[in-house]
Scaffold this motif. Sequence first.
Motif, PDB file in Angstrom:
ATOM      1  N   TYR A 224      47.741  43.117  34.467  1.00 44.36           N
ATOM      2  CA  TYR A 224      48.000  43.693  33.148  1.00 44.36           C
ATOM      3  C   TYR A 224      46.925  44.726  32.826  1.00 44.36           C
ATOM      4  CZ  TYR A 224      51.299  39.917  33.030  1.00 44.36           C
ATOM      5  OH  TYR A 224      52.340  39.085  33.349  1.00 44.36           O
ATOM      6  N   GLY A 225      47.320  45.702  32.012  1.00 46.92           N
ATOM      7  CA  GLY A 225      46.448  46.854  31.784  1.00 46.92           C
ATOM      8  C   GLY A 225      45.260  46.600  30.900  1.00 46.92           C
ATOM      9  N   SER A 226      45.379  45.662  29.964  1.00 53.06           N
ATOM     10  CA  SER A 226      44.273  45.400  29.037  1.00 53.06           C
ATOM     11  C   SER A 226      44.466  44.030  28.406  1.00 53.06           C
ATOM     12  CB  SER A 226      44.206  46.475  27.951  1.00 53.06           C
ATOM     13  OG  SER A 226      45.409  46.514  27.210  1.00 53.06           O
ATOM     14  N   VAL A 227      43.483  43.614  27.631  1.00 62.05           N
ATOM     15  CA  VAL A 227      43.596  42.350  26.908  1.00 62.05           C
ATOM     16  C   VAL A 227      42.866  42.491  25.570  1.00 62.05           C
ATOM     17  CG1 VAL A 227      41.531  41.378  28.040  1.00 62.05           C
ATOM     18  CG2 VAL A 227      43.232  39.848  27.025  1.00 62.05           C
ATOM     19  N   GLU A 228      43.537  42.047  24.509  1.00 55.13           N
ATOM     20  CA  GLU A 228      42.938  42.035  23.176  1.00 55.13           C
ATOM     21  C   GLU A 228      43.256  40.696  22.521  1.00 55.13           C
ATOM     22  OE1 GLU A 228      43.622  45.366  20.683  1.00 55.13           O
ATOM     23  OE2 GLU A 228      43.097  46.840  22.213  1.00 55.13           O
ATOM     24  N   GLY A 304      40.949  38.109  37.542  1.00 54.50           N
ATOM     25  CA  GLY A 304      41.453  39.307  38.198  1.00 54.50           C
ATOM     26  C   GLY A 304      42.841  39.730  37.768  1.00 54.50           C
ATOM     27  N   LYS A 305      43.274  39.291  36.584  1.00 55.04           N
ATOM     28  CA  LYS A 305      44.624  39.596  36.118  1.00 55.04           C
ATOM     29  C   LYS A 305      44.674  40.775  35.152  1.00 55.04           C
ATOM     30  CE  LYS A 305      45.983  34.746  36.577  1.00 55.04           C
ATOM     31  NZ  LYS A 305      46.443  33.523  35.854  1.00 55.04           N
ATOM     32  N   VAL A 306      43.508  41.372  34.866  1.00 57.02           N
ATOM     33  CA  VAL A 306      43.438  42.439  33.869  1.00 57.02           C
ATOM     34  C   VAL A 306      42.629  43.608  34.422  1.00 57.02           C
ATOM     35  CG1 VAL A 306      42.739  43.039  31.522  1.00 57.02           C
ATOM     36  CG2 VAL A 306      43.573  40.735  32.013  1.00 57.02           C
ATOM     37  N   ALA A 307      43.098  44.833  34.161  1.00 56.24           N
ATOM     38  CA  ALA A 307      42.432  46.027  34.699  1.00 56.24           C
ATOM     39  C   ALA A 307      41.221  46.440  33.885  1.00 56.24           C
ATOM     40  CB  ALA A 307      43.423  47.190  34.770  1.00 56.24           C
TER      41      ALA A 307
END
Length: 498
Positions: A224-228, A304-307
């Motif tokens: 996934y591209g990001s996390v918030e 390792g699931k977020v870029a």
Amino acid sequence: MHRIFKRSEVAERDLDTLSSIDTRGLISRRELMRRSALFGAAATLSTFGGVLSAAAAGGSGKVTVGLDSGAFTPILKTFAPEFKAATGIEVDFASYPLGNMYDQNLLALRQGTARFDVFDFWPNFVGDFGPFLTPLADVGSLDKLNFSDIAKPFQQLNIYENKVVGVMIDGDMFINTYRTDLFENDQEMTAFKAKYGYDLSAPKTYKQYRDTSEFFTRPDKNLYGSVEVTSFFVYAFFINHLVQLQAEKGMRYGELFDEKMKPLISNDVVEEAVDRYKEMTAFMPKDLAAAMPWDVGRQIFFEGKVAQANWWTDMPKGAAEGKISKVAGKIKCAHSYGDVTILPYGRAVGIAGNSKNKEGAFSVIAWLQQSKNANRWVAETFEQSLMDPWRNSMFDDAKTTFPLQAESGFADNFASISKAQLASPKTYLDISIPGTNRYLASIMQHIPQAVTGQVSTKDALQAITGEFEETTETYGRDRQIAHYDEYRQRMIKQGYWS
């Protein structure tokens, strides 16, 4: 003829030190100076100096320090005997649940007997805690706290009615942590430029943040591209979008009220900020996007699931540690997207106004603020301590502050980016007026409903506006105007709004 003997500089210093010690009645000053004349200042200081200094600094009795429970607790168990050996004062480090930090401590501060002599809190609680906290300068010199070494934004927190009532022991802020194995991969760079028309790099604008997040969102590959965060700490991520957008438009970013405490929360700009926040949830795991907890968001990055993660500084600290992170050695830090350094924050400690041992409490804070102790607190493993740096010297000596990340070169990267952000001419300081907890609670209740589509953005912002007005009236509009003006003037004086 009488020969006059000149004392050495060392002897003069020892004598000055002896004469300045408050004996607290343990020995008369006349007897202390008589012993100095008989045995020499150095010998007398060696015999009595430690005991008398501890008595002067701490009085009698134990100092109780309250800290919210978390992974930093273990190192305090190490500090306790060291502190006693160094000062002669016994200290008891006690913990309480993070979620009860506000209610339990405010109740304890209002009681006649202190629950804690020293305790930690978030700076935006200062508006409510301030009347019950002891101005630090009333007990000791800020110089003894190494206050000038604290990074400028962190110095501006914990101020109540223009008096410093707390000092940081943890320095958070938003920083971008990104995967170098993705962002610096030749194939990814070629594909990104073909799709978006510009070079792939750590984002500097919201558009770049949005584009890179979209590009790396690949659910079929569990990437996934990001996390918030979209649950408990939703306020911080919402305010980030709002502040960066307002700065783009040349507005006074983060000004939630006007000079009469009328809310500035229900308008087109705030709606656009909510829309940005909502847009970013599309680049997160679908099952978590509607209610992403802070600890889960951090964990999926470690897995390792977020870029990339535009997140507090504990993210890169943990991600760089191989014991707990699969992406260690594959990350770098960059400035948080946008022009503004967001939420220099963290935990502070202060002295309870109802403490019976304020001098001892000040001694504990001063000891924790000594560079060697403060650095150790930050330098420990993620498991031992979640504390992040708040002093300029911590960034200047990165290998000491971040020994686990030094060999890879990540320590220097993290330190240089952090220090640059803290020196930024544009910084957002959180409000800390009476009732801040209630104002933030309104945001944390209604913004997630707008982000997940449960209510319209307009309805959510109107609800927040109504509750803001209720809170202001509850605490007294004139009182709130005065406290908010103190905050506004601080932002102006520091040049953050210029």
